[in-house]
Enzyme design. Sequence first.
Site, PDB file in Angstrom:
ATOM      1  N   CYS A 241       0.293 -76.816  -2.322  1.00 27.80           N
ATOM      2  CA  CYS A 241       0.529 -75.590  -1.561  1.00 27.80           C
ATOM      3  C   CYS A 241       2.009 -75.316  -1.380  1.00 27.80           C
ATOM      4  CB  CYS A 241      -0.170 -75.668  -0.207  1.00 27.80           C
ATOM      5  SG  CYS A 241       0.278 -77.118   0.768  1.00 27.80           S
TER       6      CYS A 241
ATOM      7  N   LYS B  50     -14.515 -84.278   6.934  1.00 27.15           N
ATOM      8  CA  LYS B  50     -15.287 -83.776   5.795  1.00 27.15           C
ATOM      9  C   LYS B  50     -14.366 -83.670   4.591  1.00 27.15           C
ATOM     10  CE  LYS B  50     -16.214 -79.742   4.152  1.00 27.15           C
ATOM     11  NZ  LYS B  50     -16.251 -80.064   2.679  1.00 27.15           N
TER      12      LYS B  50
ATOM     13  N   GLU C 259      -3.645 -75.050   7.936  1.00 26.43           N
ATOM     14  CA  GLU C 259      -2.562 -75.161   6.945  1.00 26.43           C
ATOM     15  C   GLU C 259      -3.119 -74.563   5.669  1.00 26.43           C
ATOM     16  OE1 GLU C 259      -0.616 -75.792   3.908  1.00 26.43           O
ATOM     17  OE2 GLU C 259      -1.413 -77.831   4.020  1.00 26.43           O
TER      18      GLU C 259
ATOM     19  N   GLU D  82      -1.421 -67.145  -5.107  1.00 24.19           N
ATOM     20  CA  GLU D  82      -1.300 -68.586  -5.327  1.00 24.19           C
ATOM     21  C   GLU D  82      -2.158 -68.992  -6.522  1.00 24.19           C
ATOM     22  OE1 GLU D  82      -1.015 -72.500  -2.540  1.00 24.19           O
ATOM     23  OE2 GLU D  82      -2.748 -71.207  -2.194  1.00 24.19           O
TER      24      GLU D  82
END
Length: 477
Positions: free
Chosen positions: A284, A176, A250, A382
């Site tokens: 990331c 996906k 992750e 983040e």
Amino acid sequence: MRQHDTLFIGGEWVSPAGTGVIDVISPHTEEVVGRVPDGTPADMDRAVAAARAAFDHGPWPRMTFAERAAVIDRLAGIYAARQGEMAALITEEMGSPITFSNLAQAPQPLGMLQFYAEYGKTFAQEEQRPGLFGPTTVRREPVGVVAAIVPWNVPQFVAMTKVAPALLAGCTIVLKPAPETPLDSYLLAEMAKEAGIPDGVLNIVPAGREAGEHLVSHPGVDKVAFTGSTAAGRRIAAICGEQLKRVSLELGGKSAAIILDDADLPASMGMLAIASLMNNGQACVAQTRILASRNRYDEVVEAVAGMVTSQPVGDPADPATGIGPLVAKRQQERVEGYIKAGMDEGAKVVVGGLSRPMDRGWYVAPTVFAGATNDMRIAREEIFGPVLTVIPYDDEADAVRLANDSEYGLSGTVWTADADHGMDIARQVRTGTYGVNCLMLEANVPFGGYKASGLGRELGPEGLNAYLEYKTIARLG
């Protein structure tokens, strides 16, 4: 405009169950550049059924590792011939500078295919171990049907961290892609078809959150492999925990670059620019906390500011561009919200700020904060944009403490003239990936995070293990 009106399920291009569409909008022009079907739960049901049939009755799981490796090698050859096309497509759909797309967005997925194709040539499905009453066989078998859910920032890189080892293991897959970046997955489907991957082994359904959660919770799925936000990862982990379903995650990062006093600042800035600003800061592993000693703090701030201002902002298709737009308007607004929060908390804007560098497109000004502390939001959350925060430390022990003072533990770096001493620092920071005077991601070594940065590892032999079940067979006589 790139128009697709079908989904890739069971090795065929099939009509979707619904009538919804996903418009792919260029972050640079704000114009529609592509359109694909918006997958529904019914489409996910069909894709899982195809993957289930291919796993339960098809040839793929029953082939040897070497036989599957040969097919992956064919796919790698096709991918190599079209990697320039793939790089340009990713730049078009999500705004990655073409130099970065040519450096990483396409070549690194290719490297993963090449690694697993080579690794699988000699990988043994069974091994014999001595037992108390006789030999014992340890057998490696595929985990089953895999739901691979990937984000928009490095769509092929993240897809291939899952697809390549899952294929080698003998799994079947429902991929996906993110709604922002579905176009590259259609190119991957074309390549898979040409490579001769059996029908149903790789199925691709672009969709949003509702259909994605339906896929995660589907009883026909044996393992979920997810890359994305920590919040979404917690939700997926809860679903998989309830069902006792295998899962690897992750997730986010807030990585720290420690600048030691002996670092050669001019020599370090070129690599640090890649490590901290790659993909417009939408990575990331980005080194967004810059830790500098009080002895050289002003000097480091000046060097980092110079590095950031040296990156040309503009059209991501232009090879001269260093920093392009963010993926979506909501991301632009989110990052500007963090810049405002940093200003409100008392950090000083050295370069950048809230003035947008372009009249059109989802651009933000690359920004450097000084005078920041590690408890500020800009140092803890983040941001996922070109925003760097320079934080002072007292001594090396304090630098390590600050680097570890985070809910995340995905990446990190240290910059020093003494690489051996840098290794000593690296061993003290609790992250899954670390660099001494560099930031590198290799296909043959594990990648993943500590703490809220995720569960499990991808890439390398460890990445293959995530898609295998281990069976022990003891015998007497």
